[in-house]
Design a protein around this motif. Sequence first.
Motif, PDB file in Angstrom:
ATOM      1  N   UNK A 185       1.333  19.378  -6.596  1.00  0.00           N
ATOM      2  CA  UNK A 185       2.682  18.812  -6.563  1.00  0.00           C
ATOM      3  C   UNK A 185       3.116  18.730  -5.109  1.00  0.00           C
ATOM      4  N   UNK A 186       3.510  17.551  -4.675  1.00  0.00           N
ATOM      5  CA  UNK A 186       3.873  17.393  -3.275  1.00  0.00           C
ATOM      6  C   UNK A 186       5.110  16.524  -3.125  1.00  0.00           C
ATOM      7  N   UNK A 187       5.717  16.623  -1.957  1.00  0.00           N
ATOM      8  CA  UNK A 187       6.876  15.798  -1.662  1.00  0.00           C
ATOM      9  C   UNK A 187       6.456  14.336  -1.587  1.00  0.00           C
ATOM     10  N   UNK A 188       7.336  13.458  -2.051  1.00  0.00           N
ATOM     11  CA  UNK A 188       7.030  12.039  -1.967  1.00  0.00           C
ATOM     12  C   UNK A 188       7.306  11.541  -0.550  1.00  0.00           C
ATOM     13  N   UNK A 189       6.345  10.850   0.006  1.00  0.00           N
ATOM     14  CA  UNK A 189       6.497  10.279   1.337  1.00  0.00           C
ATOM     15  C   UNK A 189       7.018   8.853   1.224  1.00  0.00           C
ATOM     16  N   UNK A 190       7.892   8.480   2.124  1.00  0.00           N
ATOM     17  CA  UNK A 190       8.428   7.123   2.146  1.00  0.00           C
ATOM     18  C   UNK A 190       7.855   6.352   3.319  1.00  0.00           C
ATOM     19  N   UNK A 191       7.555   5.088   3.072  1.00  0.00           N
ATOM     20  CA  UNK A 191       6.987   4.237   4.108  1.00  0.00           C
ATOM     21  C   UNK A 191       6.107   3.182   3.489  1.00  0.00           C
ATOM     22  N   UNK A 192       5.161   2.682   4.269  1.00  0.00           N
ATOM     23  CA  UNK A 192       4.214   1.679   3.790  1.00  0.00           C
ATOM     24  C   UNK A 192       2.801   2.249   3.834  1.00  0.00           C
ATOM     25  N   UNK A 193       2.022   1.940   2.803  1.00  0.00           N
ATOM     26  CA  UNK A 193       0.669   2.477   2.707  1.00  0.00           C
ATOM     27  C   UNK A 193      -0.336   1.577   3.422  1.00  0.00           C
ATOM     28  N   UNK A 194      -1.331   2.211   4.023  1.00  0.00           N
ATOM     29  CA  UNK A 194      -2.465   1.482   4.578  1.00  0.00           C
ATOM     30  C   UNK A 194      -3.752   2.238   4.223  1.00  0.00           C
ATOM     31  N   UNK A 195      -4.853   1.502   4.239  1.00  0.00           N
ATOM     32  CA  UNK A 195      -6.159   2.092   3.941  1.00  0.00           C
ATOM     33  C   UNK A 195      -7.020   2.039   5.191  1.00  0.00           C
ATOM     34  N   UNK A 196      -7.509   3.200   5.598  1.00  0.00           N
ATOM     35  CA  UNK A 196      -8.386   3.292   6.765  1.00  0.00           C
ATOM     36  C   UNK A 196      -9.771   3.725   6.283  1.00  0.00           C
ATOM     37  N   UNK A 197     -10.763   2.881   6.517  1.00  0.00           N
ATOM     38  CA  UNK A 197     -12.142   3.195   6.157  1.00  0.00           C
ATOM     39  C   UNK A 197     -12.935   3.444   7.437  1.00  0.00           C
ATOM     40  N   UNK A 198     -13.759   4.476   7.417  1.00  0.00           N
ATOM     41  CA  UNK A 198     -14.598   4.772   8.574  1.00  0.00           C
ATOM     42  C   UNK A 198     -15.984   5.186   8.102  1.00  0.00           C
ATOM     43  N   UNK A 199     -16.985   4.763   8.840  1.00  0.00           N
ATOM     44  CA  UNK A 199     -18.359   5.190   8.563  1.00  0.00           C
ATOM     45  C   UNK A 199     -18.633   6.413   9.419  1.00  0.00           C
ATOM     46  N   UNK A 200     -19.171   7.461   8.785  1.00  0.00           N
ATOM     47  CA  UNK A 200     -19.363   8.753   9.445  1.00  0.00           C
ATOM     48  C   UNK A 200     -20.789   9.231   9.181  1.00  0.00           C
ATOM     49  N   UNK A 201     -21.415   9.842  10.179  1.00  0.00           N
ATOM     50  CA  UNK A 201     -22.768  10.398   9.975  1.00  0.00           C
ATOM     51  C   UNK A 201     -22.809  11.906  10.227  1.00  0.00           C
ATOM     52  N   UNK A 202     -21.658  12.545  10.129  1.00  0.00           N
ATOM     53  CA  UNK A 202     -21.582  13.977  10.390  1.00  0.00           C
ATOM     54  C   UNK A 202     -21.020  14.277  11.759  1.00  0.00           C
ATOM     55  N   UNK A 203     -21.274  13.369  12.696  1.00  0.00           N
ATOM     56  CA  UNK A 203     -20.797  13.542  14.068  1.00  0.00           C
ATOM     57  C   UNK A 203     -20.010  12.327  14.563  1.00  0.00           C
ATOM     58  N   UNK A 204     -20.621  11.151  14.449  1.00  0.00           N
ATOM     59  CA  UNK A 204     -20.010   9.927  14.957  1.00  0.00           C
ATOM     60  C   UNK A 204     -19.136   9.282  13.893  1.00  0.00           C
ATOM     61  N   UNK A 205     -17.992   8.733  14.326  1.00  0.00           N
ATOM     62  CA  UNK A 205     -17.047   8.055  13.436  1.00  0.00           C
ATOM     63  C   UNK A 205     -16.876   6.628  13.924  1.00  0.00           C
ATOM     64  N   UNK A 206     -17.139   5.659  13.035  1.00  0.00           N
ATOM     65  CA  UNK A 206     -16.917   4.247  13.364  1.00  0.00           C
ATOM     66  C   UNK A 206     -15.892   3.680  12.385  1.00  0.00           C
ATOM     67  N   UNK A 207     -14.642   3.512  12.820  1.00  0.00           N
ATOM     68  CA  UNK A 207     -13.624   2.937  11.932  1.00  0.00           C
ATOM     69  C   UNK A 207     -13.934   1.469  11.629  1.00  0.00           C
ATOM     70  N   UNK A 208     -13.656   1.061  10.405  1.00  0.00           N
ATOM     71  CA  UNK A 208     -13.765  -0.339  10.028  1.00  0.00           C
ATOM     72  C   UNK A 208     -12.397  -1.003  10.214  1.00  0.00           C
ATOM     73  N   UNK A 209     -12.337  -2.296   9.981  1.00  0.00           N
ATOM     74  CA  UNK A 209     -11.067  -3.005  10.097  1.00  0.00           C
ATOM     75  C   UNK A 209     -10.086  -2.499   9.042  1.00  0.00           C
ATOM     76  N   UNK A 210      -8.812  -2.558   9.352  1.00  0.00           N
ATOM     77  CA  UNK A 210      -7.785  -2.008   8.469  1.00  0.00           C
ATOM     78  C   UNK A 210      -7.565  -2.895   7.243  1.00  0.00           C
ATOM     79  N   UNK A 211      -6.962  -2.307   6.221  1.00  0.00           N
ATOM     80  CA  UNK A 211      -6.614  -3.064   5.018  1.00  0.00           C
ATOM     81  C   UNK A 211      -5.417  -2.396   4.350  1.00  0.00           C
ATOM     82  N   UNK A 212      -4.843  -3.100   3.388  1.00  0.00           N
ATOM     83  CA  UNK A 212      -3.731  -2.542   2.613  1.00  0.00           C
ATOM     84  C   UNK A 212      -3.942  -2.863   1.145  1.00  0.00           C
ATOM     85  N   UNK A 213      -3.906  -1.815   0.319  1.00  0.00           N
ATOM     86  CA  UNK A 213      -4.098  -1.922  -1.124  1.00  0.00           C
ATOM     87  C   UNK A 213      -2.744  -2.122  -1.806  1.00  0.00           C
ATOM     88  N   UNK A 214      -2.763  -2.543  -3.052  1.00  0.00           N
ATOM     89  CA  UNK A 214      -1.560  -2.702  -3.868  1.00  0.00           C
ATOM     90  C   UNK A 214      -1.802  -1.968  -5.177  1.00  0.00           C
TER      91      UNK A 214
END
Length: 423
Positions: A185-214
Amino acid sequence: MKVLVVGQGGREHALAWKLSQSPSVSKVYCAPGNAGTAADAVNIDISSDDIPRLVQFAQAEQIGLTVVGPEAPLTAGIVDAFRAAGLTVFGPSKAAAQLEGSKSFSKELMKRATVPTAQFAVFNSADEAESYINDREETPLVVKADGLAAGKGVVVCAKKEEAIDALNRIMRETEFGDAGRRVVIEERLDGLEVSILAIVDGNTIIPLETSQDHKPAYDDDKGPNTGGMGAYSPTPLVSPELMDQIITQILVPTVDTMKKSGCAFSGILYAGLMITNQGPKVLEYNVRFGDPEAQPVLMRLKTDLAEILLAGAQGQLSKLPPLEWDDRPAVCVVMASEGYPGDYEKGRVIRGLDAAAELADTKVFHAGTSLQGEEVVTNGGRVLGVTALGNTVADAKLKAYQAVKRIRWDGAWCRHDISDKAR
């Protein structure tokens, strides 16, 4: 190299379609796949949760890379089983997949990593959770089933009565089965949602392009939560400066803390964020490509996906050059079955797919479909992800909905405002 994609949804169709374009890939299999993957790959009649048979198939066919789409086999340990058999597989271990498989694990890890997120409490007892709700001031809350619930185990509540009703559904009426044995149970956050996808190999992080779900079912974000009714990429909500903040305050500490906790993360790290007045905060983590976010993101990817995922599986991401992207935005509109996200009928014949495929810069990704003889029929709640590229977001939206209009089946419906938040 032969590639195996595990799963049967729109995300898996997008993966199979993109992987088949790689010069290094000779054949793409999809297990079990759908009517769309049958056209872009070779379907194998093995369930995504039949891990022993999937391992046997990969060994027999000398699969060079396996890509796991859905969360259920990941949390069940498919990656561990493939690695134990000496097979190359892209995805997190069972231990690391808890980041999605258990919301309480995820929230506690965020707390240790000092990742910004909503204040929360975890309960194993419905009575204790109800007392907690009643003892609080009248503030909006979110009640979440701890385990996997196909994207539907999260209830956003404006009042205490709604929160208690959600608690009853999840814990006492077991609407989501074992996933609801524990709640967050958590407090509701107000704002706009975004989706951040990143490819990870345990050490290196490569973010992909941003997106927004509905997530909500109906226009203007009304109605119950779903697995996602559409998405677009990129989102103007995330500036380069904000992306830097997300990487340094959220992605890096999460990956570091996972490694320090003895469950190094490899695979897709998906951060569902709320952009609040206090900055970005994590709503949830997933451990695989989002669906439908994968569809517009992969439509825009120009770099060879097979090379990227193979490097991720082998811990070689640091050797990759920067990813290349189509500058044009992409919009994905989900067409759903009548009754979704509740009960719906299967087996309804889909017409107009060939007509939609004639449109330029458009791809219809199949999610809940199957073949019945020569006919494509519905086989799920979210049936198709109609995706298009355009010179602007508005142009991409127009193209996607032009394709939607060419497709029909009894009871088909969709939201009509996908990507309007980009304005």
